[in-house]
Design a protein around this motif. Structure first.
Motif, short mmCIF file in Angstrom:
data_model
loop_
_atom_site.label_atom_id
_atom_site.label_comp_id
_atom_site.label_asym_id
_atom_site.label_seq_id
_atom_site.Cartn_x
_atom_site.Cartn_y
_atom_site.Cartn_z
N HIS A 1 13.98 1.29 1.07
CA HIS A 1 12.63 0.98 1.54
C HIS A 1 11.87 0.26 0.44
CE1 HIS A 1 8.98 1.24 3.82
NE2 HIS A 1 8.36 1.81 2.80
N GLU A 29 2.83 5.27 -0.26
CA GLU A 29 3.72 5.53 0.89
C GLU A 29 3.23 6.74 1.68
OE1 GLU A 29 5.94 3.61 2.12
OE2 GLU A 29 6.32 2.25 0.45
N THR A 30 2.77 7.76 0.98
CA THR A 30 2.23 8.95 1.64
C THR A 30 0.98 8.60 2.43
OG1 THR A 30 3.14 10.39 -0.07
CG2 THR A 30 1.34 11.29 1.25
N THR A 79 1.90 6.69 5.58
CA THR A 79 2.46 7.61 6.58
C THR A 79 1.34 8.35 7.30
OG1 THR A 79 4.49 7.84 5.30
CG2 THR A 79 4.02 9.57 6.91
N LYS A 80 0.31 8.78 6.56
CA LYS A 80 -0.83 9.46 7.17
C LYS A 80 -1.61 8.53 8.09
CE LYS A 80 -1.45 12.84 3.49
NZ LYS A 80 -2.27 13.26 2.36
N ARG A 114 7.91 2.67 11.60
CA ARG A 114 8.09 2.22 10.22
C ARG A 114 6.94 1.27 9.87
NH1 ARG A 114 11.62 -0.38 13.42
NH2 ARG A 114 11.78 -2.63 13.31
N HIS A 115 6.88 0.89 8.61
CA HIS A 115 5.84 -0.05 8.19
C HIS A 115 6.43 -1.07 7.22
CE1 HIS A 115 5.74 2.93 4.92
NE2 HIS A 115 5.41 1.89 4.17
#
Length: 151
Positions: A96, A118-119, A122-123, A138-139
């Motif tokens: 990733h 990344e956290t 995700t939030k 995904r991003h």
């Protein structure tokens, strides 16, 4: 191009062959060669870099086979204005990362975002899903600007 071409793990070949079969295509010798070149590069490559890898691939074959690999979800195309770069799909490599894209020359470099970012992403994705019903899986983060060579 950084790094030398390395041998593709057999399980990667199997996964790509399966994706190609799902779209009615075969995993030909030229497609295997493209996968080897992309995996060994360590960064997204443009067509001239792929052709310069010393693998004796015809330009028309490279374009055609990259399109098939992209359709199968084995290759990801990064469009940078007038340029395009190609890399193996992230879910196949478990690598990733994000991209620095030069708006002048089209160069694309990989970078890994800090764990905190990344956290946060995700939030944000979970919040978007909650508020809109959209289900992101995904991003991707592309930073656009000017590379050191063009600055």
């Amino acid at each position: 191009m950084s790094g030398s071409v390395r041998v593709v793990p057999p399980e990667l070949h199997t996964a790509i062959a399966s994706r190609l079969r799902a779209v009615g295509q075969r995993y030909t010798t030229n497609r295997r060669t493209l996968v080897d070149v992309l995996l060994g590069a360590g960064q997204p490559l443009g067509i001239p870099e792929i052709l310069g890898a010393g693998e004796r691939l015809a330009q028309s074959s490279v374009y055609r086979n990259l399109a098939v690999l992209e359709q199968a979800g084995a290759v990801h195309r990064i469009v940078t204005g007038d340029f395009a770069r190609y890399e193996l799909a992230e879910d196949l490599t478990d690598d990733h990362h994000h991209h620095l894209v030069c708006s002048v020359c089209g160069d694309v470099s990989d970078f890994t975002a800090p764990a905190a970012l990344e956290t946060s992403l995700t939030k944000v994705m979970a919040k978007v899903a909650d508020e809109t019903g959209f289900a992101p899986d995904r991003h991707r983060l592309d930073l656009l600007g000017t590379c050191t060579r063009c600055a």
